[in-house]
Enzyme design. Structure first.
Site, PDB file in Angstrom:
ATOM      1  CG  PHE A 157      -1.645  -1.101   1.394  1.00  0.00           C
ATOM      2  CD1 PHE A 157      -2.916  -1.092   0.289  1.00  0.00           C
ATOM      3  CD2 PHE A 157      -2.029  -2.509   1.736  1.00  0.00           C
ATOM      4  CE1 PHE A 157      -4.311  -2.734  -0.113  1.00  0.00           C
ATOM      5  CE2 PHE A 157      -3.096  -3.642   1.631  1.00  0.00           C
ATOM      6  CZ  PHE A 157      -3.615  -3.365   0.532  1.00  0.00           C
ATOM      7  CD  GLU A 175      -3.165  -0.779   9.189  1.00  0.00           C
ATOM      8  OE1 GLU A 175      -4.181  -1.407   9.907  1.00  0.00           O
ATOM      9  OE2 GLU A 175      -2.076  -0.138  10.114  1.00  0.00           O
ATOM     10  CE  LYS A 192      -2.422  -1.696  17.410  1.00  0.00           C
ATOM     11  NZ  LYS A 192      -1.204   0.069  17.178  1.00  0.00           N
TER      12      LYS A 192
END
Length: 372
Positions: A157, A175, A192
């Site tokens: 990304f 992410e 996370k």
């Protein structure tokens, strides 16, 4: 101009020569800016651009007083005829000064202690605490730097944005914030949980396995999955929210990351003006519950995040879209570079380990820096 590694069809794409540039400078400007973007999509335009983290404060009127006066826009969106094949960025030599934290470790420990006090008092379950690192571009251009970082840190990304307003943005984000399809399907993939890579393959595999088995990291990841499930459910058909992937470990050049996936079917056609107020900012870089975490972040972090932890992305006329979470993201103004790092704080976190983990996330920059 804005370039994505994650364009339509999950292929690289570039947007140039906007028909209109939509800029929101103040909180009160943001709803109209998003509505204008959707109106232009209704006329056949593609929208591409970015939102700063502080735009999230603008979506909640009771948080407007927390928005810092930075002289930078909250959002910059362009309306385009469509995407094109990216022109390769330049490949000139790049050198940076050493990355220097803009706060001391003692300052971080003090903010960390206050974050844990809020957690102990029941204000939050998790708070994402971050801090900036500064460097200077000694040799090369921002485009050279973007090209060099793309070679060093392949990610899903990544993006490069020089919109003519605000800073130049270089993002090597792994992410996804969310993506939508024309049929109304939505997916989010929060990250996370982090562990460093190791040059010894056996030790590297042990670190990845340790992350996958970590109860602490699983608990943190699950908190954010629940938060995003709740956010998405406000826009989704009843019973359509699913978690098809939980606690997967993905490996990148310098870190392993724990990732989960949430999917759903939207009730109404996707639009920027409905998705962003409901979902932004992403819970993985904020904390839970989100609004209280945002208040605490503004109290504990002395400087605004800007594009860091904001989002870069695009949306097609038919509602297909993809937006990233702007982590591993640099803001470049002239020769000044800012890269923020951080992580989620929970009750059993320790200040020194969180400081160290945050610095791991800047390792992808190290080959380009001159030791200071």
């Amino acid at each position: 101009m804005i370039t994505f590694d994650f364009g339509p069809g999950e292929r690289p794409a570039q947007f140039c020569d906007p028909q209109e540039l939509i800029v929101a400078w103040q909180a009160a400007d943001l709803p109209a800016a998003l509505a204008r973007a959707d109106a232009l999509r209704g006329e056949g335009a593609w929208i591409a651009g970015w939102l700063t983290y502080e735009a999230g404060l603008a979506f909640e009127p009771r948080l407007w007083s927390l928005i810092p006066d930075t002289g930078q826009p909250l959002a910059v969106l362009g309306a385009y005829a469509g995407p094109s094949e990216p022109v390769p960025l330049t490949t000139g030599k790049v050198r940076l000064s050493a990355l220097t934290p803009a706060i001391t470790q003692d300052d971080y420990r003090a903010a960390f202690a206050r974050a844990q006090a809020y957690i102990a008092a029941g204000d939050c379950y998790q708070i994402n605490l971050t801090f900036p690192l500064d460097a200077r571009l000694i040799q090369g251009t921002p485009a050279d730097l973007a090209s060099a970082l793309a070679r060093l840190q392949p990610v899903g990304f990544g993006a490069f944005a020089d919109m003519g307003v605000g800073p130049v943005v270089i993002s090597r984000s792994p992410e996804l914030f969310f993506r939508t399809q024309a049929d109304g399907r939505i997916e989010a993939r929060p990250m996370k949980g982090t562990a460093p890579r190791h040059p010894d393959p056996r030790r590297d595999a042990e670190l990845a396995a340790g992350l996958a088995a970590s109860e602490k990291n699983r608990a943190e990841n699950l908190m954010i999955v629940d938060l995003l499930r709740n956010d998405i459910s406000m826009l989704a058909r009843v019973g359509s929210v699913r978690v098809p992937q939980l606690f997967a470990v993905e490996s990148f050049a310098t870190v392993h990351q724990m990732t989960s996936s949430i999917t759903a079917q939207l009730t109404d056609p996707a639009s920027i003006s409905s998705l962003m107020p409901a979902l932004f900012p992403c819970g993985s870089i904020t904390g839970a519950p989100k609004i209280r975490a945002m208040q605490i972040i503004r109290e504990l972090e002395p400087q605004p995040r800007g594009i860091y932890c904001g989002s870069l992305g695009w949306m097609a006329p038919d509602g297909a879209s993809a937006f990233s979470v702007a982590i591993r993201t640099l803001s470049v103004s002239g020769t000044d570079i800012r890269l923020n790092v951080g992580g989620g704080i929970v009750a059993d976190s320790t200040a020194d380990s969180e400081w160290e983990e945050a610095l791991w996330k800047a390792r992808f920059m190290m080959p380009l820096t001159i030791p200071g």
